[in-house]
Design an enzyme around this catalytic site. Structure first.
Site: not given
Ligand code: 2M8
Ligand code: MG
Ligand code: MG
Length: 266
Positions: A6, A8, A209
């Site tokens: 993953d 983020d 995570d």
């Molecule tokens: C979004 O994805 C993260 C993944 O954990 C979230 O839900 O917090 C998506 O919109 C992704 O495209 C974007 O890069 C990310 C940014 O924090 O948020």
């Molecule tokens: Mg994540």
């Molecule tokens: Mg993710």
């Protein structure tokens, strides 16, 4: 060995999106020829930019298991680049949007999705730069939402979209509406593909995570839960080999993989 990760909150810091502590381990993976497969909520547009920064040339999975991309080199087409081959498991975002916008009116659900947001709002919610926010808004297979209604309404929303072949997964900041896919199905698909090309089944280490990583972590041979300073580690009921890192984000990622590589490689 194959590493699937993953981004983020895992390879990238939840708040700063930095991956600095992971650089030496990524170099080690490249030097030993171990693929590093990115499996993320992010879009293909975001990955086009990020894979260059990370110097990553391996297959990758976007929008929570919605589509698997096989770079042209993987097909032995380096001579005539025909672009990445894509295998779609999810649903089209246009279909997702028309359904959730219909039930929002009918059931008076309160939520704000990326389709409702200006770039400035995505910047405010995510902390991404303006250009990265635009790439995150270039979505093909999913819709991230800020849920602004009760938990009861969320369960009702989930049941309604399930009847329509859609599902809900929780990321670090948003709940994501996607098709009948998840990150785990993509691990299985890629495992078969690599088994064919290697002539033997490779072991998968998966790192994540959040709740949206659970299917991927359960499908792996070794699961690494990277600790978050924002939420509790997810529960892995179907996995006997689990490491939960002490450190958060890319530092936890690097420490866990260093330990696994030290134990695995001769
Ligand atoms: C979004 O994805 C993260 C993944 O954990 C979230 O839900 O917090 C998506 O919109 C992704 O495209 C974007 O890069 C990310 C940014 O924090 O948020
Ligand atoms: Mg994540
Ligand atoms: Mg993710």
């Amino acid at each position: 060995l194959i590493v699937m990760t993953d981004l983020d909150g895992t390879l990238l810091d939840h708040d700063t999106y930095s991956f600095a502590p992971a650089v030496p381990v990524m170099e080690r993976l490249r030097a030993t020829g171990i693929p590093l497969i990115l499996n993320t909520s992010k879009t293909a547009a975001e990955l086009a930019s990020l894979r260059t920064t990370l110097q990553n040339t391996d297959p990758y999975v976007v929008e929570n298991g919605s589509a698997i991309y096989l770079p042209a080199e993987q097909k032995g087409q380096t001579a005539h680049k025909t672009g990445d081959q894509v295998h779609i498991l999810g649903a089209r975002r246009s279909e997702i949007l028309s359904f959730i916008q219909k039930i929002r009116v009918e059931e008076k659900f309160q939520f704000t999705g990326f389709a409702d947001m200006e770039v400035s709002e995505v910047i405010a919610y995510t902390g991404l730069s303006e250009s990265d926010s635009e790439l995150a808004m270039t979505r093909e297979f999913s819709e991230p939402l800020i849920w602004q209604d009760s938990a009861h309404q969320l369960r009702k929303f989930e049941a309604l979209i399930a009847n329509h072949g859609l599902r809900l997964l929780k990321g670090g900041r948003f709940v994501h509406v996607i098709g009948a896919c998840d990150k785990g199905k993509c691990l299985h698909w890629l495992r078969e593909r690599f088994t064919d090309s290697y002539g033997a089944q490779p072991a998968f280490v998966a790192l994540g995570d959040s709740q949206n990583d659970v299917a991927m972590l359960n499908a792996a041979d070794i699961a690494v839960i990277v600790r978050s300073s924002h939420h509790e580690p997810p529960d892995l009921e179907k996995q006997s080999s689990v490491i939960i890192t002490e450190e958060t984000g890319p530092q936890g990622w690097a420490n866990a993989l260093t330990q696994i590589l030290d134990e695995t490689l001769i």
